[in-house]
Design a protein around this motif. Structure first.
Motif, PDB file in Angstrom:
ATOM      1  N   SER A   1       0.827  -1.208   0.000  1.00  0.00           N
ATOM      2  CA  SER A   1       0.000   0.000   0.000  1.00  0.00           C
ATOM      3  C   SER A   1       0.859   1.255   0.000  1.00  0.00           C
ATOM      4  O   SER A   1       0.550   2.237  -0.670  1.00  0.00           O
ATOM      5  CB  SER A   1      -0.981   0.009   1.175  1.00  0.00           C
ATOM      6  N   ILE A   2       1.982   1.229   0.737  1.00  0.00           N
ATOM      7  CA  ILE A   2       2.886   2.381   0.757  1.00  0.00           C
ATOM      8  C   ILE A   2       3.534   2.573  -0.608  1.00  0.00           C
ATOM      9  O   ILE A   2       3.643   3.692  -1.115  1.00  0.00           O
ATOM     10  CB  ILE A   2       3.969   2.209   1.845  1.00  0.00           C
ATOM     11  N   LEU A   3       3.972   1.485  -1.242  1.00  0.00           N
ATOM     12  CA  LEU A   3       4.593   1.594  -2.564  1.00  0.00           C
ATOM     13  C   LEU A   3       3.624   2.172  -3.579  1.00  0.00           C
ATOM     14  O   LEU A   3       4.005   2.970  -4.438  1.00  0.00           O
ATOM     15  CB  LEU A   3       5.119   0.233  -3.030  1.00  0.00           C
ATOM     16  N   ASP A   4       2.353   1.791  -3.484  1.00  0.00           N
ATOM     17  CA  ASP A   4       1.340   2.348  -4.373  1.00  0.00           C
ATOM     18  C   ASP A   4       1.224   3.857  -4.154  1.00  0.00           C
ATOM     19  O   ASP A   4       1.171   4.637  -5.113  1.00  0.00           O
ATOM     20  CB  ASP A   4      -0.001   1.653  -4.134  1.00  0.00           C
ATOM     21  N   ALA A   5       1.218   4.280  -2.880  1.00  0.00           N
ATOM     22  CA  ALA A   5       1.154   5.712  -2.563  1.00  0.00           C
ATOM     23  C   ALA A   5       2.392   6.438  -3.070  1.00  0.00           C
ATOM     24  O   ALA A   5       2.304   7.532  -3.639  1.00  0.00           O
ATOM     25  CB  ALA A   5       1.006   5.910  -1.046  1.00  0.00           C
ATOM     26  N   LEU A   6       3.562   5.818  -2.893  1.00  0.00           N
ATOM     27  CA  LEU A   6       4.802   6.448  -3.335  1.00  0.00           C
ATOM     28  C   LEU A   6       4.842   6.606  -4.850  1.00  0.00           C
ATOM     29  O   LEU A   6       5.352   7.609  -5.358  1.00  0.00           O
ATOM     30  CB  LEU A   6       6.014   5.650  -2.853  1.00  0.00           C
ATOM     31  N   ARG A   7       4.288   5.633  -5.584  1.00  0.00           N
ATOM     32  CA  ARG A   7       4.243   5.740  -7.051  1.00  0.00           C
ATOM     33  C   ARG A   7       3.432   6.958  -7.461  1.00  0.00           C
ATOM     34  O   ARG A   7       3.800   7.686  -8.381  1.00  0.00           O
ATOM     35  CB  ARG A   7       3.636   4.474  -7.663  1.00  0.00           C
ATOM     36  N   ARG A   8       2.300   7.181  -6.769  1.00  0.00           N
ATOM     37  CA  ARG A   8       1.465   8.337  -7.091  1.00  0.00           C
ATOM     38  C   ARG A   8       2.181   9.639  -6.753  1.00  0.00           C
ATOM     39  O   ARG A   8       2.171  10.587  -7.530  1.00  0.00           O
ATOM     40  CB  ARG A   8       0.125   8.255  -6.347  1.00  0.00           C
TER      41      ARG A   8
END
Length: 198
Positions: A116-123
């Motif tokens: 979930s954090i990696l998804d946020a970081l991609r955005r």
């Protein structure tokens, strides 16, 4: 940086362009809100709330008796390692610097939280230059370029697919981590190699 010699920049302007999420987050014996605002002291409440949501801190904060006014203790001792890293990620998001550096930024998180954090970081990283330093290779699979270091030297460069096809150090580390699970996967990489995203 951006076509400019670093020697021609002031230290203040150079630091303003970079946000860092370190492996060991420094927190002050103050409220969670003030520790978050350390990323950008002039940020308004709405900007802080947005950073909290992107760093997946909302549920955690909702459980705190005083919400973001809760004191975190000396060096953040009232928070877990993963919670401290989420605070560091929220700070970096809040700073909105053009260059983001993540040094083992998800190492204290479990696989679900990491995803979930990696998804946020991609955005958050869209339109930014991101440098990710990681032993856990799942963190860098989407990188435009991966640089593999061993004993302080570059041994391979390429995309995830290119490095797997080459069958070298990266592929060996990837295969080892795929066989292992959870925390063991991170340890399997050892100190011999780190993958970097640029």
């Amino acid at each position: 940086i951006d076509g400019q010699e670093i020697s021609s920049l002031t230290l203040a302007s150079l630091r303003a362009t970079i946000a860092i999420v370190p492996q060991d987050t420094v927190l002050f014996n103050d409220t969670l809100l003030e520790n978050l605002r350390y990323g950008r002291p002039g940020a308004d409440d709405e900007e802080v709330r947005e950073a909290i949501a992107l760093a997946q801190l909302s549920d955690f904060m909702a459980r705190l008796p005083e919400g973001w006014h809760t004191r975190v203790g000396e060096r953040g001792l009232k928070l877990s390692g993963g919670e401290r890293q989420r605070v560091a990620i929220a700070r970096a998001i809040l700073k909105r610097a053009p260059i983001l550096v993540f040094d083992e930024a998800t190492s204290s998180l479990d696989s679900i939280a990491e995803a979930s954090i990696l998804d946020a970081l991609r955005r958050v990283a869209r339109g930014h230059t991101s440098l990710v330093i990681a032993h856990r290779l799942s963190t860098v699979v989407d990188a435009d370029r991966i640089v593999v270091l061993a004993h302080g030297s570059v041994v391979e460069e390429g995309t995830h697919a290119e490095l797997l096809a080459a069958g070298g150090a990266y592929a060996a580390l990837w295969n080892t981590q795929q066989r292992e699970s959870g925390d063991t996967a991170e340890g399997a990489c050892g100190d011999e190699a780190k993958a970097r995203l640029s």
